[in-house]
Design a protein around this motif. Structure first.
Motif, PDB file in Angstrom:
ATOM      1  N   SER A  10       0.881  -1.158   0.000  1.00 32.75           N
ATOM      2  CA  SER A  10       0.000   0.000   0.000  1.00 32.75           C
ATOM      3  C   SER A  10       0.921   1.211   0.000  1.00 32.75           C
ATOM      4  O   SER A  10       2.098   1.103   0.362  1.00 32.75           O
ATOM      5  CB  SER A  10      -0.923   0.021   1.217  1.00 32.75           C
ATOM      6  N   SER A  11       0.403   2.340  -0.407  1.00 33.69           N
ATOM      7  CA  SER A  11       1.235   3.540  -0.423  1.00 33.69           C
ATOM      8  C   SER A  11       0.374   4.765  -0.176  1.00 33.69           C
ATOM      9  O   SER A  11      -0.621   4.986  -0.883  1.00 33.69           O
ATOM     10  CB  SER A  11       1.951   3.684  -1.770  1.00 33.69           C
ATOM     11  N   ILE A  12       0.737   5.551   0.816  1.00 38.50           N
ATOM     12  CA  ILE A  12       0.045   6.812   1.072  1.00 38.50           C
ATOM     13  C   ILE A  12       0.406   7.770  -0.056  1.00 38.50           C
ATOM     14  O   ILE A  12       1.577   8.123  -0.235  1.00 38.50           O
ATOM     15  CB  ILE A  12       0.455   7.406   2.427  1.00 38.50           C
ATOM     16  N   ILE A  13      -0.577   8.178  -0.836  1.00 36.75           N
ATOM     17  CA  ILE A  13      -0.296   9.117  -1.922  1.00 36.75           C
ATOM     18  C   ILE A  13      -0.956  10.476  -1.702  1.00 36.75           C
ATOM     19  O   ILE A  13      -0.467  11.488  -2.199  1.00 36.75           O
ATOM     20  CB  ILE A  13      -0.696   8.536  -3.291  1.00 36.75           C
ATOM     21  N   TYR A  14      -2.072  10.508  -0.974  1.00 38.80           N
ATOM     22  CA  TYR A  14      -2.698  11.782  -0.615  1.00 38.80           C
ATOM     23  C   TYR A  14      -2.817  11.836   0.902  1.00 38.80           C
ATOM     24  O   TYR A  14      -3.253  10.874   1.540  1.00 38.80           O
ATOM     25  CB  TYR A  14      -4.101  11.906  -1.204  1.00 38.80           C
ATOM     26  N   LEU A  15      -2.448  12.964   1.475  1.00 40.90           N
ATOM     27  CA  LEU A  15      -2.665  13.202   2.906  1.00 40.90           C
ATOM     28  C   LEU A  15      -2.681  14.700   3.133  1.00 40.90           C
ATOM     29  O   LEU A  15      -1.646  15.372   3.029  1.00 40.90           O
ATOM     30  CB  LEU A  15      -1.568  12.546   3.754  1.00 40.90           C
ATOM     31  N   GLU A  16      -3.858  15.203   3.375  1.00 41.64           N
ATOM     32  CA  GLU A  16      -4.027  16.643   3.570  1.00 41.64           C
ATOM     33  C   GLU A  16      -4.357  16.962   5.016  1.00 41.64           C
ATOM     34  O   GLU A  16      -5.076  16.191   5.658  1.00 41.64           O
ATOM     35  CB  GLU A  16      -5.149  17.168   2.663  1.00 41.64           C
TER      36      GLU A  16
END
Length: 257
Positions: free
Chosen positions: A93-99
């Protein structure tokens, strides 16, 4: 008590934030980084949801698709991007968006949450159930060397549009990723309760066991140790999706006086 009710009610509110994120994906043919930033900006989490570290999206990546996935993110203007930690695994898995995509949250970019057992257990539960799941106690990758807090994460699975999800096998095959939120526990409690009450002290533990290793929060941290046991105390439970917290509540010396 009002303490446990306030925590439980706030966690239910955060569940709705994640459901809104999944609905946003389902209502769009493609959600870009800018789209996600604008969506989270409209939530005004600092104003209305104090205590939440951010709202993010982690994509599932098959081993054979890893190189193309990494190359695609790098073309967005992140030449050093990679899935971390490094190494060969059966699934990524990969965190690609985190606002908000600033400060601490930048440290999580690319992190494979499946690579860590506590996070993985919650992600698997969410994937298989199709519902929200709360993780056990972790140290967030957003933490630095100062003001380190206990943390946890909340996940809601996102399945491919139109895919059948009637049973566990179908849900596993249809999984696209997770809308999720990380939480720093002291920040969360500050957002729920504000300044600690001088009349009661409470400690929050992950699961059913009261132990230092499982403690998530101590409202009396930093105060002098009491010379005698509290006159009044109670133990309460907070049911959460896929998890339970135990709350120990004690009267303070000010209350007893």
């Amino acid at each position: 008590t009002r303490t446990t009710e306030a925590i439980h009610e706030r966690m239910q509110v955060y569940e709705q934030v994640l459901r809104g994120g999944v609905a946003f994906f389902r209502g769009s043919e493609h959600v870009s980084r800018t789209d996600w930033r604008d969506f989270v900006a409209t939530l005004e989490i600092d104003k209305y949801w104090p205590g939440i570290q951010g709202v993010g999206y982690a994509a599932m990546v098959a081993p054979e698709a890893r190189a193309d996935f990494v190359a695609g993110v790098r073309r967005e203007g992140f030449p050093d991007f990679d899935i971390k930690p490094p190494g060969e695994r059966d699934q990524y898995s990969s965190i690609i968006y985190l606002e908000p995509f600033v400060r601490r949250n930048l440290r999580a970019f690319g992190y494979d949450m499946l690579s860590e057992p506590t996070r993985r257990a919650a992600m698997v539960h969410a994937r298989d159930s199709g519902e929200i799941a709360v993780s056990g106690k972790v140290t967030l990758v957003q933490e630095t060397e100062t003001d380190v807090q206990a943390g946890f994460l909340m996940y809601l699975p996102l399945y491919r549009e139109g895919a059948s999800t009637g049973n566990v096998d179908e849900r596993r095959a249809a999984l696209r990723g997770f809308v999720y939120s990380p939480f720093r526990m002291r920040d969360l409690m500050q957002g729920i309760h504000g300044q600690a009450s001088p009349l009661v002290h409470f400690k929050v533990y992950d699961g059913d066991t009261i132990s230092a290793e499982r403690m998530l929060h101590d409202s009396s941290a930093g105060e002098p140790v009491r010379a005698r046991p509290p006159a009044f105390a109670s133990i309460e439970r907070i049911p959460l999706p896929g998890r339970q917290w135990t709350v120990s509540i004690e009267s303070s010396a000010a209350f007893e006086a």
